[in-house]
Design a protein around this motif. Structure first.
Motif, PDB file in Angstrom:
ATOM      1  N   CYS A 185     -39.935 -16.165 -17.415  1.00  0.00           N
ATOM      2  CA  CYS A 185     -40.505 -17.514 -17.573  1.00  0.00           C
ATOM      3  C   CYS A 185     -39.484 -18.602 -17.279  1.00  0.00           C
ATOM      4  CB  CYS A 185     -41.017 -17.691 -19.004  1.00  0.00           C
ATOM      5  SG  CYS A 185     -42.404 -16.625 -19.402  1.00  0.00           S
ATOM      6  N   SER A 186     -38.256 -18.383 -17.747  1.00  0.00           N
ATOM      7  CA  SER A 186     -37.227 -19.401 -17.581  1.00  0.00           C
ATOM      8  C   SER A 186     -35.842 -18.772 -17.667  1.00  0.00           C
ATOM      9  CB  SER A 186     -37.363 -20.476 -18.664  1.00  0.00           C
ATOM     10  OG  SER A 186     -36.253 -21.347 -18.643  1.00  0.00           O
ATOM     11  N   ASN A 219     -41.450 -21.780 -23.996  1.00  0.00           N
ATOM     12  CA  ASN A 219     -41.923 -20.723 -23.103  1.00  0.00           C
ATOM     13  C   ASN A 219     -42.983 -19.823 -23.721  1.00  0.00           C
ATOM     14  OD1 ASN A 219     -40.217 -20.898 -20.541  1.00  0.00           O
ATOM     15  ND2 ASN A 219     -38.752 -21.203 -22.200  1.00  0.00           N
ATOM     16  N   CYS A 257     -46.088 -19.235 -21.387  1.00  0.00           N
ATOM     17  CA  CYS A 257     -45.736 -18.371 -20.264  1.00  0.00           C
ATOM     18  C   CYS A 257     -45.609 -16.908 -20.702  1.00  0.00           C
ATOM     19  CB  CYS A 257     -44.426 -18.840 -19.638  1.00  0.00           C
ATOM     20  SG  CYS A 257     -43.862 -17.793 -18.278  1.00  0.00           S
TER      21      CYS A 257
END
Length: 110
Positions: free
Chosen positions: A31-32, A62, A65
């Motif tokens: 996600c990140s 997040n 996500c």
């Protein structure tokens, strides 16, 4: 209520955190990458300090996500005080503090 980060460090609970963080890092990284780096740097073995607010924020930003909601995430409860540790309360559906889930129940003197 007490500050979870201070009590956690003084009681030696940090030993379990690297394994717990490693379990979710690949999902968070998808996600990140930046958020996963924040969690890794704060939770890795040998980390000299840990920022609860930075780690919490990295996860909270997040959740969607990762297919989660605030209700999927618990908080850390201080049995001695009868309340959640300051800054460690669970989230509700609106992603604000105040949900009912309890992630862990810890006594300050366990």
């Amino acid at each position: 209520s007490q500050n979870y980060q201070q009590v956690n460090q003084s009681c030696g609970h940090n030993a379990a955190h690297p394994g717990q963080a490693a379990a979710i890092l690949p999902r968070l990284h998808a996600c990140s990458p930046g958020a996963s780096a924040t969690v890794y740097e704060n939770m890795k073995v040998g980390a000299t300090s840990t920022s609860l607010s930075a780690v919490k924020s990295a996860f909270e930003k997040n959740l969607v996500c990762m297919g989660m909601t605030g209700d999927d995430v618990g908080g850390v409860y201080d049995v001695d005080a009868g309340a959640f540790f300051l800054g460690a309360a669970p989230m509700n559906e609106n992603k604000t503090s105040g949900g009912a889930n309890i992630l862990g129940v810890k006594s300050a003197f366990e």
